[in-house]
Design a protein around this motif. Structure first.
Motif, PDB file in Angstrom:
ATOM      1  N   THR A  51      59.928  64.051  39.652  1.00  0.00           N
ATOM      2  CA  THR A  51      60.083  63.740  41.066  1.00  0.00           C
ATOM      3  C   THR A  51      58.920  62.836  41.441  1.00  0.00           C
ATOM      4  O   THR A  51      57.872  62.828  40.779  1.00  0.00           O
ATOM      5  CB  THR A  51      60.076  64.997  41.961  1.00  0.00           C
ATOM      6  OG1 THR A  51      58.851  65.684  41.792  1.00  0.00           O
ATOM      7  CG2 THR A  51      61.231  65.926  41.618  1.00  0.00           C
ATOM      8  N   ALA A  52      59.122  62.061  42.501  1.00  0.00           N
ATOM      9  CA  ALA A  52      58.090  61.152  42.976  1.00  0.00           C
ATOM     10  C   ALA A  52      57.882  61.368  44.467  1.00  0.00           C
ATOM     11  O   ALA A  52      58.812  61.699  45.200  1.00  0.00           O
ATOM     12  CB  ALA A  52      58.497  59.713  42.711  1.00  0.00           C
ATOM     13  N   ARG A  53      56.638  61.208  44.868  1.00  0.00           N
ATOM     14  CA  ARG A  53      56.299  61.267  46.291  1.00  0.00           C
ATOM     15  C   ARG A  53      55.196  60.247  46.530  1.00  0.00           C
ATOM     16  O   ARG A  53      54.247  60.148  45.747  1.00  0.00           O
ATOM     17  CB  ARG A  53      55.800  62.667  46.662  1.00  0.00           C
ATOM     18  CG  ARG A  53      55.483  62.784  48.159  1.00  0.00           C
ATOM     19  CD  ARG A  53      55.019  64.170  48.588  1.00  0.00           C
ATOM     20  NE  ARG A  53      56.019  65.170  48.268  1.00  0.00           N
ATOM     21  CZ  ARG A  53      55.764  66.279  47.558  1.00  0.00           C
ATOM     22  NH1 ARG A  53      54.563  66.520  47.108  1.00  0.00           N
ATOM     23  NH2 ARG A  53      56.720  67.151  47.315  1.00  0.00           N
ATOM     24  N   ASP A  54      55.345  59.478  47.606  1.00  0.00           N
ATOM     25  CA  ASP A  54      54.360  58.453  47.969  1.00  0.00           C
ATOM     26  C   ASP A  54      54.097  57.471  46.826  1.00  0.00           C
ATOM     27  O   ASP A  54      52.969  57.022  46.627  1.00  0.00           O
ATOM     28  CB  ASP A  54      53.049  59.106  48.427  1.00  0.00           C
ATOM     29  CG  ASP A  54      53.234  59.976  49.658  1.00  0.00           C
ATOM     30  OD1 ASP A  54      54.080  59.626  50.509  1.00  0.00           O
ATOM     31  OD2 ASP A  54      52.549  61.016  49.754  1.00  0.00           O
ATOM     32  N   SER A  58      55.101  63.198  41.177  1.00  0.00           N
ATOM     33  CA  SER A  58      54.596  64.418  41.811  1.00  0.00           C
ATOM     34  C   SER A  58      54.935  65.676  41.011  1.00  0.00           C
ATOM     35  O   SER A  58      54.253  66.687  41.148  1.00  0.00           O
ATOM     36  CB  SER A  58      55.136  64.539  43.239  1.00  0.00           C
ATOM     37  OG  SER A  58      56.548  64.526  43.246  1.00  0.00           O
ATOM     38  N   ALA A  59      55.974  65.633  40.204  1.00  0.00           N
ATOM     39  CA  ALA A  59      56.320  66.743  39.311  1.00  0.00           C
ATOM     40  C   ALA A  59      56.918  66.139  38.056  1.00  0.00           C
ATOM     41  O   ALA A  59      57.622  65.124  38.109  1.00  0.00           O
ATOM     42  CB  ALA A  59      57.299  67.701  39.973  1.00  0.00           C
ATOM     43  N   ILE A  82      51.410  62.866  35.872  1.00  0.00           N
ATOM     44  CA  ILE A  82      51.378  63.277  37.282  1.00  0.00           C
ATOM     45  C   ILE A  82      50.295  62.496  38.023  1.00  0.00           C
ATOM     46  O   ILE A  82      49.171  62.370  37.562  1.00  0.00           O
ATOM     47  CB  ILE A  82      51.195  64.792  37.418  1.00  0.00           C
ATOM     48  CG1 ILE A  82      52.436  65.495  36.858  1.00  0.00           C
ATOM     49  CG2 ILE A  82      50.948  65.195  38.874  1.00  0.00           C
ATOM     50  CD1 ILE A  82      52.365  67.009  36.849  1.00  0.00           C
ATOM     51  N   GLY A  83      50.710  61.934  39.168  1.00  0.00           N
ATOM     52  CA  GLY A  83      49.787  61.142  39.978  1.00  0.00           C
ATOM     53  C   GLY A  83      49.803  59.661  39.654  1.00  0.00           C
ATOM     54  O   GLY A  83      49.094  58.874  40.275  1.00  0.00           O
TER      55      GLY A  83
END
Length: 150
Positions: A51-54, A58-59, A82-83
């Motif tokens: 998963t991605a966020r911003d 992210s996961a 991650i990141g």
């Protein structure tokens, strides 16, 4: 016999240790993207869920069915994914490919753990397995970013 001894040296203690301790092993329940890649030459396969966020991972989870070299590469990828942004992942993929195929430098941190795979440069039949995890991670991140924009 020398070729066989060289191959035995390739499977160093550090490679075997990485292969035995792959971070984020398994699958995500609700990934934004899943990508499965398989090397037709050796049969190694990886499935990446993320998963991605911003704009960053992210996961992350991975199911790895590969030789020790592919597992070691998956361990480095899993430890750093991650990141990371798509640009960072693609830069790591491209640097790893160049390291293996063109004698380029080791990818920069946080992917500098790929240095353990430098001896595999001479074993072209192992390159596809080594590249599976980072290539699938790039594809999954690209898909996750596209689905996030939809």
């Amino acid at each position: 016999m020398s070729g066989e001894n060289d191959l035995i040296k390739l499977y160093s203690g550090r490679i075997l240790a990485l292969a035995a301790d792959i971070p984020h092993l398994g699958r995500l329940e609700t990934p934004m993207a899943s990508v499965k890649k398989r090397s037709p030459l050796c049969g190694s396969a990886v499935t990446i869920d993320l998963t991605a966020r911003d704009g960053v991972v992210s996961a992350f989870a991975q199911d790895v069915k590969a030789c020790a070299l592919g597992q070691a590469a998956a361990a480095v990828t899993g430890g750093a994914a991650i990141g990371r942004s798509l640009d960072e992942l693609e830069a790591a993929r491209d640097a790893l490919r160049a390291m293996l195929k063109d004698g380029g430098p080791v990818p920069s941190a946080p992917f500098d753990g790929f240095d353990v795979l430098e001896p595999a440069r001479d074993y072209k039949n192992r390159h596809a397995s080594i590249l599976l995890s980072i290539e699938a991670t790039c594809e999954a991140m690209s898909a996750a970013l596209q689905s996030d924009c939809a």
